[in-house]
Scaffold this motif. Structure first.
Motif, PDB file in Angstrom:
ATOM      1  N   ASP A   8      40.880  39.221  41.587  1.00 55.79           N
ATOM      2  CA  ASP A   8      40.002  40.380  41.585  1.00 55.79           C
ATOM      3  C   ASP A   8      40.910  41.569  41.875  1.00 55.79           C
ATOM      4  O   ASP A   8      42.035  41.398  42.352  1.00 55.79           O
ATOM      5  CB  ASP A   8      38.920  40.225  42.660  1.00 55.79           C
ATOM      6  N   THR A 110      37.936  41.785  36.928  1.00 55.63           N
ATOM      7  CA  THR A 110      37.375  42.841  37.758  1.00 55.63           C
ATOM      8  C   THR A 110      36.110  43.426  37.149  1.00 55.63           C
ATOM      9  O   THR A 110      35.950  43.441  35.924  1.00 55.63           O
ATOM     10  CB  THR A 110      38.418  43.969  37.976  1.00 55.63           C
ATOM     11  N   SER A 111      35.253  43.910  38.001  1.00 52.12           N
ATOM     12  CA  SER A 111      34.057  44.622  37.537  1.00 52.12           C
ATOM     13  C   SER A 111      34.357  46.096  37.290  1.00 52.12           C
ATOM     14  O   SER A 111      33.472  46.858  36.918  1.00 52.12           O
ATOM     15  CB  SER A 111      32.922  44.490  38.560  1.00 52.12           C
ATOM     16  N   LYS A 143      30.149  41.000  37.982  1.00 47.55           N
ATOM     17  CA  LYS A 143      29.942  40.307  39.253  1.00 47.55           C
ATOM     18  C   LYS A 143      28.677  40.846  39.925  1.00 47.55           C
ATOM     19  O   LYS A 143      28.387  42.022  39.800  1.00 47.55           O
ATOM     20  CB  LYS A 143      31.158  40.494  40.168  1.00 47.55           C
ATOM     21  N   TYR A 149      35.460  35.937  35.414  1.00 44.50           N
ATOM     22  CA  TYR A 149      36.353  34.835  35.774  1.00 44.50           C
ATOM     23  C   TYR A 149      36.387  33.761  34.679  1.00 44.50           C
ATOM     24  O   TYR A 149      37.453  33.245  34.337  1.00 44.50           O
ATOM     25  CB  TYR A 149      35.939  34.207  37.106  1.00 44.50           C
TER      26      TYR A 149
END
Length: 165
Positions: A8, A110-111, A143, A149
């Motif tokens: 992340d 990552t968001s 997320k 992921y």
């Protein structure tokens, strides 16, 4: 043994919470508001969406502004704050070098929006370590959904069970 490590970005590679806070603080200041910091040293409570945070700040500081406009301003301001300088969290560079030395495939999931993720990896000099970067722009569900992921594992060519996150 795992074959891939998926990182992340926020809070793992860099401390972005204080960058986010600084962006909120600057925008509030432009509105004539002196923001008070929480016990964590930020002007906002971490963990909510930007929309919810702005709604909370508007109530807390008794001002009215278009939330969508505030969100756009904050997105730009965050990039400006990052451009001023950001450091990787302690130990990150050593960990990445160690994992690469063990021939572990590396990805970022990552968001964050793509532009912000690319800027951060450039500023902290880690882009060369990662073969895959998945951002909010690459998936439908961000997320807490596992999509970033799962997509990272897929693009790395490994089973999710063979990854450490």
């Amino acid at each position: 043994m795992f074959k891939a490590a998926i990182f992340d970005m926020d809070g793992v590679m860099v401390d972005t919470e204080h960058i986010q806070s600084r962006a909120f603080e600057i925008i509030l200041s432009e509105l004539g508001i002196t923001a008070k910091k929480t016990k964590h040293g930020t002007v906002h409570v971490a963990g909510g969406t930007t929309h919810k945070i702005w709604d909370t700040l508007k109530k807390q500081y008794h001002f009215d502004a278009d939330t969508e406009e505030l969100i756009k301003k904050k997105r730009v301001m965050v990039l400006n704050v990052i451009r001023q300088g950001i450091e990787p969290l302690p130990g990150l560079l050593d960990l990445l070098a160690d994992l690469q030395g063990r021939e572990i495939s590396l990805a970022i999931a990552t968001s964050a929006q793509k532009e912000r993720a690319e800027l951060i990896t450039e500023k902290i000099g880690v882009g060369k370590h990662f073969t895959v970067t998945i951002t909010a722009n690459d998936v439908i569900n961000v997320k807490p959904a596992p999509d970033v992921y799962l997509k990272a594992a897929e693009l790395l060519g490994v089973r999710p069970a063979d990854c450490i996150v």
